[in-house]
Design an enzyme around this catalytic site. Structure first.
Site, PDB file in Angstrom:
ATOM      1  N   ARG A   1      -5.333  -1.988   9.047  1.00 22.75           N
ATOM      2  CA  ARG A   1      -5.312  -3.450   8.887  1.00 22.75           C
ATOM      3  C   ARG A   1      -5.625  -4.090  10.233  1.00 22.75           C
ATOM      4  O   ARG A   1      -6.739  -3.938  10.703  1.00 22.75           O
ATOM      5  CB  ARG A   1      -3.973  -3.917   8.333  1.00 22.75           C
ATOM      6  CG  ARG A   1      -4.084  -5.242   7.601  1.00 22.75           C
ATOM      7  CD  ARG A   1      -2.765  -5.651   7.004  1.00 22.75           C
ATOM      8  NE  ARG A   1      -2.370  -4.797   5.920  1.00 22.75           N
ATOM      9  CZ  ARG A   1      -2.704  -4.998   4.649  1.00 22.75           C
ATOM     10  NH1 ARG A   1      -3.449  -6.030   4.322  1.00 22.75           N
ATOM     11  NH2 ARG A   1      -2.302  -4.195   3.697  1.00 22.75           N
TER      12      ARG A   1
ATOM     13  N   ASP B   1       2.490  -0.295  11.888  1.00 23.66           N
ATOM     14  CA  ASP B   1       2.510  -1.596  12.558  1.00 23.66           C
ATOM     15  C   ASP B   1       3.849  -2.327  12.437  1.00 23.66           C
ATOM     16  O   ASP B   1       3.895  -3.545  12.530  1.00 23.66           O
ATOM     17  CB  ASP B   1       1.370  -2.479  12.019  1.00 23.66           C
ATOM     18  CG  ASP B   1       1.468  -2.686  10.508  1.00 23.66           C
ATOM     19  OD1 ASP B   1       2.292  -2.020   9.858  1.00 23.66           O
ATOM     20  OD2 ASP B   1       0.712  -3.517   9.987  1.00 23.66           O
TER      21      ASP B   1
ATOM     22  N   ASP C   1      -0.127   2.325   8.510  1.00 22.61           N
ATOM     23  CA  ASP C   1      -0.643   1.539   9.645  1.00 22.61           C
ATOM     24  C   ASP C   1       0.207   1.652  10.914  1.00 22.61           C
ATOM     25  O   ASP C   1      -0.273   1.335  12.004  1.00 22.61           O
ATOM     26  CB  ASP C   1      -0.738   0.055   9.265  1.00 22.61           C
ATOM     27  CG  ASP C   1      -1.645  -0.196   8.076  1.00 22.61           C
ATOM     28  OD1 ASP C   1      -2.496   0.663   7.794  1.00 22.61           O
ATOM     29  OD2 ASP C   1      -1.490  -1.248   7.419  1.00 22.61           O
TER      30      ASP C   1
ATOM     31  N   GLY D   1       0.833  -1.208   0.000  1.00 26.08           N
ATOM     32  CA  GLY D   1       0.000   0.000   0.000  1.00 26.08           C
ATOM     33  C   GLY D   1       0.863   1.252   0.000  1.00 26.08           C
ATOM     34  O   GLY D   1       1.869   1.308   0.707  1.00 26.08           O
TER      35      GLY D   1
ATOM     36  N   ARG E   1       1.122  -5.146  -5.277  1.00 21.55           N
ATOM     37  CA  ARG E   1       1.327  -6.343  -4.464  1.00 21.55           C
ATOM     38  C   ARG E   1       1.549  -7.461  -5.480  1.00 21.55           C
ATOM     39  O   ARG E   1       0.673  -7.753  -6.279  1.00 21.55           O
ATOM     40  CB  ARG E   1       0.102  -6.620  -3.594  1.00 21.55           C
ATOM     41  CG  ARG E   1      -0.311  -5.418  -2.715  1.00 21.55           C
ATOM     42  CD  ARG E   1      -1.360  -5.809  -1.697  1.00 21.55           C
ATOM     43  NE  ARG E   1      -2.143  -4.680  -1.219  1.00 21.55           N
ATOM     44  CZ  ARG E   1      -1.812  -3.904  -0.191  1.00 21.55           C
ATOM     45  NH1 ARG E   1      -0.705  -4.112   0.463  1.00 21.55           N
ATOM     46  NH2 ARG E   1      -2.599  -2.916   0.183  1.00 21.55           N
TER      47      ARG E   1
ATOM     48  N   THR F   1       4.288   2.755   5.600  1.00 25.59           N
ATOM     49  CA  THR F   1       2.895   2.307   5.718  1.00 25.59           C
ATOM     50  C   THR F   1       2.145   3.257   6.645  1.00 25.59           C
ATOM     51  O   THR F   1       2.700   3.702   7.648  1.00 25.59           O
ATOM     52  CB  THR F   1       2.791   0.864   6.278  1.00 25.59           C
ATOM     53  OG1 THR F   1       1.429   0.624   6.668  1.00 25.59           O
ATOM     54  CG2 THR F   1       3.667   0.629   7.499  1.00 25.59           C
TER      55      THR F   1
ATOM     56  N   ASP G   1       4.836  -4.541   6.154  1.00 26.15           N
ATOM     57  CA  ASP G   1       5.360  -5.839   6.593  1.00 26.15           C
ATOM     58  C   ASP G   1       5.409  -6.875   5.467  1.00 26.15           C
ATOM     59  O   ASP G   1       6.354  -7.659   5.383  1.00 26.15           O
ATOM     60  CB  ASP G   1       4.625  -6.361   7.835  1.00 26.15           C
ATOM     61  CG  ASP G   1       3.162  -6.599   7.578  1.00 26.15           C
ATOM     62  OD1 ASP G   1       2.606  -5.984   6.648  1.00 26.15           O
ATOM     63  OD2 ASP G   1       2.563  -7.405   8.307  1.00 26.15           O
TER      64      ASP G   1
HETATM   65  O1  F6P Z   1      -1.522  -1.277   4.728  1.00 28.09           O
HETATM   66  C1  F6P Z   1      -2.110  -0.086   4.348  1.00 28.09           C
HETATM   67  C2  F6P Z   1      -3.597  -0.250   4.108  1.00 28.09           C
HETATM   68  O2  F6P Z   1      -4.129   1.002   3.736  1.00 28.09           O
HETATM   69  C3  F6P Z   1      -4.376  -0.848   5.279  1.00 28.09           C
HETATM   70  O3  F6P Z   1      -4.649   0.099   6.273  1.00 28.09           O
HETATM   71  C4  F6P Z   1      -5.583  -1.382   4.570  1.00 28.09           C
HETATM   72  O4  F6P Z   1      -6.155  -2.446   5.285  1.00 28.09           O
HETATM   73  C5  F6P Z   1      -5.040  -1.861   3.243  1.00 28.09           C
HETATM   74  O5  F6P Z   1      -3.813  -1.163   3.040  1.00 28.09           O
HETATM   75  C6  F6P Z   1      -5.942  -1.646   2.071  1.00 28.09           C
HETATM   76  O6  F6P Z   1      -5.356  -2.215   0.960  1.00 28.09           O
HETATM   77  P1  F6P Z   1      -5.809  -1.935  -0.536  1.00 28.09           P
HETATM   78  O7  F6P Z   1      -5.366  -0.553  -0.906  1.00 28.09           O
HETATM   79  O8  F6P Z   1      -5.115  -2.981  -1.324  1.00 28.09           O
HETATM   80  O9  F6P Z   1      -7.303  -2.028  -0.563  1.00 28.09           O
END
Ligand code: F6P
Length: 323
Positions: free
Chosen positions: A172, A130, A128, A11, A72, A126, A103
């Site tokens: 997340r 985390d 998050d 992300g 990803r 990130t 991560d």
């Molecule tokens: O890891 C960053 C994040 O924004 C999380 O907070 C969230 O759960 C996820 O990515 C969303 O992913 P995507 O953009 O693939 O929907």
């Protein structure tokens, strides 16, 4: 080491561009060649690799997103994909990698580094927050400020209508955005995954705050299967406490965009410079963190363990101030 590759993965997060700029400029300053790798590990597998000069990173420090794009990547999770990635590194004579991501991205780096003896340095990118071993991650502060702006606005309408709002924020499976967002926005409570098995956080909130003195309230809910999300709590309140007028706002991807704050630009710049220093010192397979305002090297295995603790003091602050 004569040349490095840089990529952003997973992300996106505000401040990634500031990190790309810092890594690129610091590498050039120290006499290294730099290659920008597009679309994360995908670009390493499919050879979307371009040499970067100092001008390639001009005028980007203030921009959200990532100029390198991100993805990803499924291929990189297979041994064949990683072997192809290594071939492309050899082809361009790239000796080491700097990976900016969360991560999942650092897990990929860890596996790759073990298989192919490639020095990898991670930067925590990130929203998050985390990753273990760093006080904050690149993008977290900006996302927090975005949440703050949004909740300030929601508060206006919540107060006018005397409503109970559940505002769902990202993270997340981590509650940092929800908890610190709630403190900063003066919200009444935060429902976070870290405590989802310990107590009934909704029950606590109703008992502690809402029932006593308030006619409007805002509760931040961390998205997560463990909390069930904002909708879940709204439904529960509708069933168990029908006297409350309940609304839900899911902030979603707007939390991932925007101009990075000063804090995120500064930590991204410091961490970027530190990543090159680390490589020049012979470090490998560590994430750069900032702990107590000092640069630290955190082994990948530690950083991605996914058990960065929530500070109980913060929980207490929110609790005491929401009377
Ligand atoms: O890891 C960053 C994040 O924004 C999380 O907070 C969230 O759960 C996820 O990515 C969303 O992913 P995507 O953009 O693939 O929907």
């Amino acid at each position: 080491i004569k040349s490095i590759g840089i990529l952003t993965s997973g992300g996106d997060a505000p401040g990634m561009n500031a990190a790309i700029r810092a890594v690129t400029r610091s590498a050039i300053y120290n006499g290294l060649k730099v290659y920008g790798i597009y679309r994360g590990y995908k670009g390493l597998v499919t050879d979307e690799i371009q040499e970067f000069k100092s001008q390639n990173v001009s005028n980007i420090i203030q921009m959200g997103g990532t100029i390198l794009k991100t993805a990803r990547c499924k291929e990189f999770t297979t041994p064949e994909g990683r072997a192809q990635a290594y071939e492309n590194m050899k082809k361009h004579e790239i000796d080491a990698l700097v990976i900016i991501g969360g991560d999942g991205s650092l897990t990929g780096a860890r596996i790759f580094a073990q298989e192919f003896d490639v020095p990898c340095i991670g930067l925590p990118g990130t929203i998050d927050n985390d990753l273990y071993g760093t006080d904050t991650t690149i993008g977290y502060d900006t996302a927090l400020n975005t949440i703050l702006d949004a909740v300030d606005k929601i508060r206006d309408t919540a107060t006018s209508h005397e409503r109970l709002f559940f505002v769902e924020v990202m993270g997340r499976d981590a509650g940092f955005l929800a908890l610190n967002g709630a403190i900063a926005a003066g919200a009444e409570a935060a429902i976070i995954p870290e405590f989802s098995t310990e107590v009934d956080q909704l029950e606590e909130f109703i008992e502690h705050g809402f029932r006593k003195s308030k006619s409007s309230s805002i509760v931040l809910v961390a998205e997560s299967e463990l909390t069930g999300g904002a909708m879940h709590y709204a439904e529960r309140v509708k069933n168990e406490y029908p006297q409350y007028d309940v609304r839900v706002t899911i902030l979603g991807h707007l939390q991932r965009g925007g101009r990075p704050t000063a804090h995120d630009r500064i930590i991204a710049s410091r961490m970027g410079v530190a990543s090159i220093q680390a490589l020049l010192e012979g470090q490998r397979n560590v994430m750069i963190g900032i702990d107590d305002d000092k640069i630290v090297y955190v082994p990948f295995a530690k950083a991605i363990k996914n058990d960065k603790p929530i500070d109980r003091e913060l929980v207490n602050v929110l609790h005491e101030l929401s009377i």
